[in-house]
Scaffold this motif. Structure first.
Motif, PDB file in Angstrom:
ATOM      1  N   UNK A 192       0.845  -1.193   0.000  1.00 14.78           N
ATOM      2  CA  UNK A 192       0.000   0.000   0.000  1.00 14.78           C
ATOM      3  C   UNK A 192       0.879   1.242   0.000  1.00 14.78           C
ATOM      4  N   UNK A 193       0.616   2.135  -0.956  1.00 16.57           N
ATOM      5  CA  UNK A 193       1.355   3.385  -1.049  1.00 16.57           C
ATOM      6  C   UNK A 193       0.754   4.444  -0.135  1.00 16.57           C
ATOM      7  N   UNK A 194       1.513   5.483   0.083  1.00 14.57           N
ATOM      8  CA  UNK A 194       1.084   6.560   0.977  1.00 14.57           C
ATOM      9  C   UNK A 194      -0.229   7.197   0.518  1.00 14.57           C
ATOM     10  N   UNK A 195      -0.460   7.265  -0.796  1.00 19.67           N
ATOM     11  CA  UNK A 195      -1.680   7.890  -1.313  1.00 19.67           C
ATOM     12  C   UNK A 195      -2.892   6.960  -1.277  1.00 19.67           C
ATOM     13  N   UNK A 196      -2.727   5.768  -0.692  1.00 20.04           N
ATOM     14  CA  UNK A 196      -3.836   4.830  -0.556  1.00 20.04           C
ATOM     15  C   UNK A 196      -3.924   3.797  -1.656  1.00 20.04           C
ATOM     16  N   UNK A 197      -3.098   3.929  -2.712  1.00 20.53           N
ATOM     17  CA  UNK A 197      -3.128   2.957  -3.801  1.00 20.53           C
ATOM     18  C   UNK A 197      -2.568   1.618  -3.331  1.00 20.53           C
ATOM     19  N   UNK A 198      -3.261   0.555  -3.691  1.00 22.73           N
ATOM     20  CA  UNK A 198      -2.830  -0.800  -3.353  1.00 22.73           C
ATOM     21  C   UNK A 198      -2.230  -1.433  -4.599  1.00 22.73           C
TER      22      UNK A 198
END
Length: 500
Positions: A153-159
């Motif tokens: 999971x990235x910081x911007x919420x993208x999985x």
């Protein structure tokens, strides 16, 4: 007979109207937010240019390192987790070979997954979310050869989903996509039934629920038509015998029932029930390639090919090995999707293959046939592009292309891309039938509508709201019917009371 129509429609409606409300509502969401997928544009955008320095071990060494006796069905060179890798496709499985050392990647672990996520997401903070075989956002059968999948999971919420076989990012699901998909595609495709004890029966459940809903809607149209008086109104002066919500249901069904029927029926067709659209004797197009992807067909080293591309102004982020009519080519594609083809003699890259060469390769499929050939410079009913978020929007639909029509029993059409030499699609009679019965009726992807946005949006909203009117009113009427039955007093013979 009429009474049976009424009863079947009523009880099928009680059982299915709420499901149809969910189908119509989630369909509206899907007009603008589709099921998560990694598009070609997203894939290329995160790739750095390939460097000719220190690249690469010979293709023959990479193929030998795969450990497979048969040649692969696809070969490409890309950057994965910051390093150049040969990515070899064997059926659904992918095998990665380090392009510098020539060693096969046996399995991609957590460190590889985080490195791949860092290449995709840049300097964002990220969190490793473990290994999963399949979850709500990775049901696609196209991912079967990459499982199990690492999740980051990235910081911007993208999985991000990373293949445990190749180490590549194979899917991204943004926070916005996931939030809307709970009431969009995940609900529309009945994915709550996937992944649990009902998973093995999911396809059959969707098919028979859609079949029952089709029957219910058809019966509703029949009943509604029988109850509407065109010539002699009812005693109340109305042409409908119903009042209140039932009247809305009746009139809404007459106005929008046929549209609802086409949507439910076409949704059924999307599941290819009982293999209706499977051709028993599909056209074998392997001869188009003219051979197998073996190292002998590609004597030009990858590093030298990169230098030629770069000398002519293209900075490839990926190389694809292609055979067209037995001739080898390297397809270079940069991060913006610009491409060129390089023949094995190392001459200047081509922007496209000559039509004559594509036709020569296509003719090898059926040497004694005389196929019809046309060049498409604009989209038509059977070849068109959709928005990226739509179900088939990730498929590349470049122009111009060649359409080759064969005289085989299935009347197969091939769409050939001169820019890459690829077969973009193969349409036989059954698949063209699916185009009518599913794509047209379900998505209304008719060019006069698609090319006149927001006319298409207005039509889809109007039809969907009409369907919601029918199904919501039907759900309330069904609830009232059930509630009335549960509150009905028991007969005196059972209660022991006396009749008045």
């Amino acid at each position: 007979m009429k009474r049976h129509f009424y009863l079947w429609h009523r009880w099928l409606g009680i059982g299915l109207c709420l499901l149809m409300v969910l189908w119509f509502f989630s369909g509206l969401v899907m007009l603008y937010v589709g099921y998560p997928k990694l598009t070609q544009r997203e894939h290329l955008a995160q790739l750095p240019p390939l460097s000719a320095e220190g690249c690469c071990v010979p293709l023959s060494q990479a193929l030998a390192a795969s450990g497979e006796a048969q040649p692969p069905s696809a070969i490409r060179l890309s950057t994965v987790a910051g390093t150049p890798r040969y990515l070899l496709r064997y059926g659904p499985r992918s095998i990665a070979v380090d392009a510098r050392s020539g060693e096969r990647l046996e399995a991609a672990g957590e460190v590889d997954a985080l490195a791949a996520a860092r290449q995709f997401g840049g300097e964002q903070a990220m969190h490793y979310r473990g290994l999963v075989n399949e979850d709500a956002w990775s049901h696609s059968r196209a991912l079967d050869g990459e499982r199990p999948l690492h999740r980051v999971e990235l910081e911007n919420g993208t999985l991000l989903y990373i293949s445990s076989r190749s180490g590549e990012v194979v899917r991204d699901a943004s926070a916005t996509e996931r939030a809307w998909n709970w009431v969009g595609a995940w609900l529309h495709w009945l994915y709550p039934l996937r992944g649990g004890v009902l998973d093995r029966w999911w396809s059959d459940l969707v098919i028979y629920l859609a079949l029952a809903a089709t029957l219910m809607t058809l019966l509703g149209i029949i009943v509604g038509t029988l109850r509407w008086r065109l010539v002699r109104p009812y005693r109340s002066g109305s042409r409908s015998p119903y009042r209140g919500l039932a009247r809305w249901h009746h009139i809404g069904g007459l106005l929008f029932g046929l549209l609802a029927l086409t949507w439910i029926f076409s949704g059924l067709m999307s599941m290819n029930p009982w293999r209706l659209f499977d051709n028993a004797t599909p056209l074998d197009i392997s001869a188009y390639q003219g051979g197998e992807l073996r190292a002998e067909a590609f004597p030009l080293p990858a590093g030298q090919a990169l230098q030629v591309f770069q000398q002519h102004g293209l900075q490839p982020s990926e190389l694809h090995w292609r055979l067209v009519g037995g001739r080898g080519y390297l397809l270079g594609i940069d991060a913006q999707g610009t491409s060129a083809l390089l023949a094995m003699d190392g001459s200047a890259p081509l922007q496209r293959l000559p039509d004559a060469e594509l036709l020569r390769a296509a003719q090898a499929i059926r040497p004694h046939d005389s196929p019809q050939v046309e060049q498409l410079t604009a989209y038509d009913f059977y070849y068109y592009a959709r928005s990226e978020h739509s179900m088939l929007g990730h498929l590349e639909r470049p122009l111009p292309i060649l359409r080759v029509r064969f005289n085989d029993p299935a009347q197969t059409w091939l769409h050939l891309d001169p820019r890459s030499g690829a077969v973009l699609s193969q349409l036989d009679e059954s698949r063209r039938g699916s185009r009518w019965l599913f794509s047209l009726l379900h998505s209304w992807d008719w060019l006069p509508l698609l090319q006149q946005r927001p006319l298409w949006d207005l039509w889809m909203w109007l039809a969907s709201l009409g369907g919601l009117l029918i199904c919501l009113s039907g759900s309330v009427l069904g609830w009232r019917r059930l509630r009335g039955r549960t509150r009905r007093p028991l007969p005196s013979a059972i209660t022991g009371g006396t009749t008045p």
